[in-house]
Motif scaffolding. Structure first.
Motif, short mmCIF file in Angstrom:
data_model
loop_
_atom_site.label_atom_id
_atom_site.label_comp_id
_atom_site.label_asym_id
_atom_site.label_seq_id
_atom_site.Cartn_x
_atom_site.Cartn_y
_atom_site.Cartn_z
N VAL B 119 0.84 -1.19 0.00
CA VAL B 119 0.00 0.00 0.00
C VAL B 119 0.88 1.24 0.00
CG1 VAL B 119 -1.82 1.23 1.24
CG2 VAL B 119 -1.76 -1.27 1.26
N MET B 120 0.66 2.06 -1.01
CA MET B 120 1.40 3.32 -1.08
C MET B 120 0.84 4.25 -0.01
SD MET B 120 3.49 2.75 -3.54
CE MET B 120 4.12 4.35 -4.04
N THR B 121 1.63 4.57 0.98
CA THR B 121 1.14 5.33 2.13
C THR B 121 1.87 6.67 2.20
OG1 THR B 121 0.79 3.25 3.28
CG2 THR B 121 0.81 5.25 4.62
N ARG B 122 1.06 7.72 2.26
CA ARG B 122 1.64 9.06 2.23
C ARG B 122 1.72 9.61 3.65
NH1 ARG B 122 -0.88 14.08 0.15
NH2 ARG B 122 -2.70 12.77 -0.16
N PHE B 123 2.92 9.97 4.07
CA PHE B 123 3.11 10.57 5.37
C PHE B 123 3.26 12.09 5.20
CE2 PHE B 123 4.46 6.25 6.02
CZ PHE B 123 3.98 5.95 7.29
N ILE B 124 2.52 12.82 6.00
CA ILE B 124 2.57 14.28 5.93
C ILE B 124 2.78 14.82 7.34
CG2 ILE B 124 1.36 16.37 5.26
CD1 ILE B 124 -0.35 14.72 3.40
N PHE B 125 3.71 15.75 7.46
CA PHE B 125 4.00 16.29 8.80
C PHE B 125 4.25 17.78 8.68
CE2 PHE B 125 6.85 16.88 12.55
CZ PHE B 125 5.92 16.49 13.51
N LEU B 126 3.61 18.54 9.56
CA LEU B 126 3.77 19.99 9.55
C LEU B 126 4.93 20.39 10.46
CD1 LEU B 126 2.78 22.83 8.79
CD2 LEU B 126 1.28 22.74 10.80
N ALA B 127 5.97 20.94 9.89
CA ALA B 127 7.12 21.38 10.70
C ALA B 127 7.84 22.49 9.94
CB ALA B 127 8.06 20.20 10.97
N PRO B 128 7.25 23.70 9.91
CA PRO B 128 7.84 24.78 9.10
C PRO B 128 9.23 25.18 9.58
CG PRO B 128 6.00 25.58 10.44
CD PRO B 128 5.99 24.10 10.55
N GLU B 129 9.52 24.93 10.84
CA GLU B 129 10.81 25.35 11.40
C GLU B 129 11.92 24.35 11.16
OE1 GLU B 129 9.36 22.41 14.35
OE2 GLU B 129 8.49 23.76 12.89
N ALA B 130 11.56 23.15 10.65
CA ALA B 130 12.55 22.06 10.59
C ALA B 130 13.48 22.22 9.39
CB ALA B 130 11.83 20.72 10.49
N SER B 131 14.71 21.73 9.54
CA SER B 131 15.62 21.70 8.39
C SER B 131 15.59 20.33 7.72
CB SER B 131 17.05 22.03 8.83
OG SER B 131 17.48 21.14 9.82
N SER B 132 15.10 19.31 8.42
CA SER B 132 14.90 18.00 7.80
C SER B 132 13.83 17.26 8.60
CB SER B 132 16.19 17.18 7.77
OG SER B 132 16.51 16.72 9.07
N VAL B 133 13.09 16.40 7.89
CA VAL B 133 12.11 15.53 8.55
C VAL B 133 12.19 14.17 7.88
CG1 VAL B 133 9.67 15.10 9.01
CG2 VAL B 133 10.54 17.43 9.14
N ALA B 134 12.15 13.11 8.69
CA ALA B 134 12.11 11.75 8.16
C ALA B 134 11.04 10.99 8.92
CB ALA B 134 13.47 11.07 8.32
N VAL B 135 10.63 9.86 8.36
CA VAL B 135 9.72 9.00 9.10
C VAL B 135 10.46 7.68 9.35
CG1 VAL B 135 8.61 8.11 6.99
CG2 VAL B 135 7.42 7.96 9.18
N THR B 136 10.41 7.20 10.59
CA THR B 136 10.99 5.91 10.90
C THR B 136 9.96 5.09 11.66
OG1 THR B 136 12.91 4.76 11.83
CG2 THR B 136 12.02 6.57 13.13
#
Lengths: 182, 208
Positions: B119-136
């Motif tokens: 299943v193609m699963t889309r992760f979305i996260f709001l973090a305007p201040e971040a320089s990088s975001v990952a999902v683990t």
């Protein structure tokens, strides 16, 4: 159990304000964790300091122990993290010294006398101290404290494949440091 | 460097009994375990001052009343409810959830499509201040680096990534700036037993 209430009961008493009940947890685990910390650091003094600090940290964050029935695993993780922080800092300070120690390590299976056995033991301890903290932790948990891989995941916070890799690399590095004797 | 025999590796990982090894590897395995035997047998006790020092510091620790109150509020509790009361509470919860579920301003969501059985699963996260975001999560063995998300080019502060997941229940968190683990504010949370919150995601079995 009678006189020794389970961890979850003791934790509940402490959280309810019975500070003295925390001594039950100290008495229950201080020896086991001192042994683990000594194997990780190679120093009885450092191990005692680490266990003291870990127990106090555990008390201060006891409310964050999500499942008090697994208090031991949670505490073990605190001790383990303290050990890794300690050895990482020390490794930076003593890297040159440890390189010198490596030059002195000889083959461990040349003789079976008591003296040779003691020598082997100190060589093994020196060899363990030279491993990266993650590999050392894996070897100590698995081969000295007889943890299963599943139990190790809780303490080390790593997956089973990652732990297998740490064990393999740790064994290979240790063999190399002990000149291929095992 | 001498490489370890595969059978010996599996035995030392606890996957094989000793009897499954040929004699020469049994000897090698015994030698390896024997090396640790002295350390295993050593009786090590904490010096008496450890208990004294710990209890002194514990007794001296300030009692933060607000922290106790906060702790009480966030600690799960068993609350006895009659079936009727439970149904009323549940109905109210469902109504509130239905009202907020599809608000377009929701900062994070997971959307799913099917492809090749996974299943193609889309992760979305709001973090305007971040320089990088990952999902683990469990789907990458909790690798610290995880799967990097990409910053939405519209400049709305969203980070987006698509991951192919097996159907089932998954646990995950977002990793902000490489170090800070944050649960998904729009997903159910699960305590990992060590004071950290993981987010939970049900990936349904779907037809492509």
């Amino acid at each position: 159990m009678g006189d020794t209430p389970p961890d979850a009961v003791v934790v509940a008493r402490v959280l309810d304000g019975d500070v003295e009940a925390f001594a039950l947890l100290v008495d229950r685990y201080q020896d086991e964790f001192t042994a683990y910390a000594k194997h990780m650091t190679g120093s009885a003094d450092d191990a005692a300091d680490i266990v003291q600090e870990s127990l106090v940290r555990a008390y201060r964050s006891l409310r964050r122990c999500g499942d008090p029935t697994r208090f031991k695993g949670w505490l073990f993780r605190i001790v383990s993290n303290q050990c890794k922080t300690h050895v990482t800092r020390r490794a930076r300070r003593r890297r040159d010294h440890l390189d010198d120690v490596a030059d002195d390590i000889a083959s461990p299976y040349e003789a079976d006398s008591a003296a040779r056995r003691a020598e082997l033991r100190s060589e093994l301890e020196a060899g363990l101290q030279q491993l990266p903290a993650d590999q050392r932790e894996a070897l100590v948990l698995r081969y000295i404290h007889d943890f299963s891989l599943r139990e190790m995941t809780e303490v080390a916070g790593a997956s089973i494949p990652a732990l297998k890799m740490r064990l393999k690399r740790g064994r290979e590095a240790l063999r190399e440091k002990l000149e291929g004797a095992v | 460097m001498k490489h370890e025999h595969e059978l010996l590796t599996r035995y030392l990982d606890g996957e094989l009994p000793r009897e499954a090894l040929p004699p020469e590897l049994q000897a090698e395995a015994d030698a390896f375990h024997g090396m640790f035997e002295d350390l295993k047998q050593e009786r090590i006790s904490a010096p008496p001052w450890v208990r004294t020092a710990v209890m002194s510091r514990v007794r001296a620790a300030p009692r933060a009343r607000w922290r106790d109150l906060l702790g009480w509020l966030v600690t799960p509790k068993l609350v006895p409810l009659s079936p009727v009361t439970a149904m009323v509470v549940l109905a109210a919860g469902v109504a509130i959830a239905a009202a907020v579920r599809y608000q377009p301003t929701a900062p994070s969501q997971v959307a799913a499509q099917v492809q090749d059985g996974r299943v193609m699963t889309r992760f979305i996260f709001l973090a305007p201040e971040a320089s990088s975001v990952a999902v683990t999560g469990d789907f990458v063995d909790w690798r610290k680096g995880g799967i990097p998300l990409e910053r939405d080019p519209s400049g709305n502060g969203m980070w987006v990534g698509v991951v192919r997941l097996e159907p089932g229940v998954h646990q995950y968190v977002f990793v902000v700036n490489g170090t800070e683990w944050r649960p998904d504010p729009n997903a159910p949370e699960l305590n990992d037993g060590y004071g950290q919150k993981n987010s939970m995601l049900l990936v349904p079995q779907m037809r492509s």
